[in-house]
Design an enzyme around this catalytic site. Structure first.
Site, short mmCIF file in Angstrom:
data_model
loop_
_atom_site.label_atom_id
_atom_site.label_comp_id
_atom_site.label_asym_id
_atom_site.label_seq_id
_atom_site.Cartn_x
_atom_site.Cartn_y
_atom_site.Cartn_z
N SER A 118 79.46 -18.58 9.59
CA SER A 118 78.02 -18.49 9.28
C SER A 118 77.41 -17.13 9.58
O SER A 118 76.36 -16.80 9.04
CB SER A 118 77.27 -19.58 10.03
N HIS A 169 78.77 -24.87 6.14
CA HIS A 169 78.12 -23.92 5.23
C HIS A 169 78.79 -23.88 3.86
O HIS A 169 78.37 -23.14 2.98
CB HIS A 169 78.10 -22.52 5.84
N LYS A 176 72.26 -29.08 5.95
CA LYS A 176 72.09 -27.75 5.38
C LYS A 176 71.82 -27.87 3.88
O LYS A 176 70.71 -28.21 3.48
CB LYS A 176 73.29 -26.88 5.73
C1 LIG Z 1 75.31 -25.93 11.38
C2 LIG Z 1 76.69 -26.23 11.72
C3 LIG Z 1 77.01 -27.42 12.39
C4 LIG Z 1 75.95 -28.36 12.88
O1 LIG Z 1 75.44 -29.14 11.85
P1 LIG Z 1 74.10 -30.00 12.10
O2 LIG Z 1 74.15 -31.03 11.06
O3 LIG Z 1 72.96 -29.04 11.97
O4 LIG Z 1 74.21 -30.54 13.49
C5 LIG Z 1 78.34 -27.70 12.64
N1 LIG Z 1 79.31 -26.84 12.27
C6 LIG Z 1 79.04 -25.67 11.64
C7 LIG Z 1 80.16 -24.78 11.23
C8 LIG Z 1 77.72 -25.33 11.35
O5 LIG Z 1 77.45 -24.19 10.73
#
Ligand SMILES: *Cc1c(COP(=O)(O)O)cnc(C)c1O
Length: 393
Positions: free
Chosen positions: A181, A209, A240
């Protein structure tokens, strides 16, 4: 000395180091534009890739679900928190991901924390990319398995660990983010799959992502690389690109059965609310109906990146819509982000310890909801601020 003085001191230290922050407070929905401090601001900082967080179809589905099912699940999934909505979400997601089964969690973070500790045990080894997400790191910490970390995307290092340590363990689990990310680069999944086969290891890809972004209609990194059936545990988030909240594992039915008995967030934390579940089902159905959402996202991302590159900005090595704009020093990075906001564009600054010292960047997140006009305005603001602060000539 009062008992909590030590925490006051920790906070004071944050302030001394110039890293104490207060949170922006949104006065409306998360969308291409947001309302902040009474101003209309172009939002280039959310993970709402497809613009679904405020989409009328998702809102209608959520409202209808509230009317029919109420606002709370009332219990953990394993007592009476399960519902036909959750069952439908899981079958819809399994069809979308083209995997045997899907099991949903309250969030992506919960999913990693609950799944990793349930699928490995004492006598197993986890091998994890150095830049994996914090929720993976926490999941790994909670497990009883031994741990090894390989340098980011360094396949020679990964192979070295597998070669020297494989024989000492029952199962070895390789864990990686699908999309990283901070830089927007991809895991080298074909190489990881090849190594996993050669050394008889399991594979776990957290595609938070990548889901809704890469692959056909956002089916994810595994689809992007044509690796269906080759990854044992595919994690996705519904928070997301999907625009709501939640996390899931796409995997085999036997794994789902096991997680329903052992994943602690399913046993000890209340199931997601009907509104979120219903909105998510609608989002996934929309992706299955049309590639228009992901196409628009990529079209916007390419346009925006080209605009910044033409101005002379260093936008790193991203292979995804994530657009880091390299600034460098921590203070300069935060000043850059602040100046963008003053000029009407929200782009968060990311500095040490989230990224290495001297590698500060503002990270722009374009969405499918931005118009050409939004992007042109944002590029203009980047040009002005970049020149004023001496980041570009
Ligand atoms: C954002 C993210 C998460 C967490 O996801 P949420 O649904 O916001 O708790 C987990 N793993 C990765 C790689 C992320 O980028």
């Amino acid at each position: 000395m009062a008992k909590l003085d030590y925490i006051e001191q920790w906070v004071a230290t944050l302030k001394d180091e110039g890293v104490f922050r207060t949170l922006p407070v949104l006065e409306g929905p998360c969308d291409a534009h947001i309302r902040l401090g009474g101003r209309d601001i172009i939002n280039l900082s959310s993970n709402n890739y497809l613009g679904l967080a405020n989409h009328p179809r998702l809102k209608a589905a959520a409202t209808e679900a509230i009317a029919q099912y109420g606002v709370g699940a009332g219990s953990v999934r394993t007592i009476v928190g399960n519902s036909i909505l959750l069952e439908r979400l899981e079958s819809t997601l399994a069809a979308f991901k083209e995997e045997e089964a899907v099991i949903c969690f309250q969030s992506g973070l919960n999913c990693n924390i609950g799944t990793i500790q349930a699928i490995v045990d004492k006598g197993d080894l986890i091998v994890s990319d150095a830049l994996n997400h914090a929720s993976i790191i926490d999941g790994v910490r909670l497990s009883k398995a031994d741990k090894a970390v390989y340098r980011h995307n360094d396949m020679a290092h990964l192979e070295d660990i597998l070669k020297t340590r494989r024989a000492d363990y029952r199962n070895v689990l390789i864990i990686t983010d699908g999309v990283f990310s901070m830089d927007g680069d991809l895991a080298l999944l074909p190489d990881i799959v090849r190594l996993a086969k050669h050394y008889d290891a399991l594979t776990y890809v957290d595609d938070a992502h990548g889901s809704g972004v890469l692959g056909r209609s956002g089916r994810g990194t595994v689809d992007h690389f044509g690796l269906h059936g080759e990854i044992d545990f595919i994690i996705g988030t519904l928070s997301k690109a999907i625009g709501v909240v939640g996390g899931y594992v796409a995997t085999k039915q036997s794994v789902k059965d096991w997680l329903l008995h052992r994943a602690r967030p399913l046993l000890f934390s209340t199931a997601p609310p009907p509104a979120a579940t219903a909105a998510t089902i609608t989002a996934v159905e929309m992706l299955m109906e049309s590639e228009a959402y992901t196409q628009k996202l990529w079209e916007n991302a390419r346009y925006f990146k080209a605009g910044l590159e033409k101005l002379g900005f260093d936008i790193g090595i991203s292979q995804t819509p994530i657009t880091p704009v390299m600034i460098g020093a921590e203070a300069q990075t935060m000043a850059f982000s602040k100046a963008l906001l003053e000029a009407g564009v929200f782009v968060s600054g990311i500095v040490f310890p989230t990224v290495p010292k001297g590698r500060g960047r503002v990270r722009a997140m374009v969405s499918a909801a931005h118009t050409r006009d939004d992007l042109d305005q944002a590029i203009d603001v980047f040009a002005k601020v970049g020149k004023t602060l001496g980041v570009i000539a």
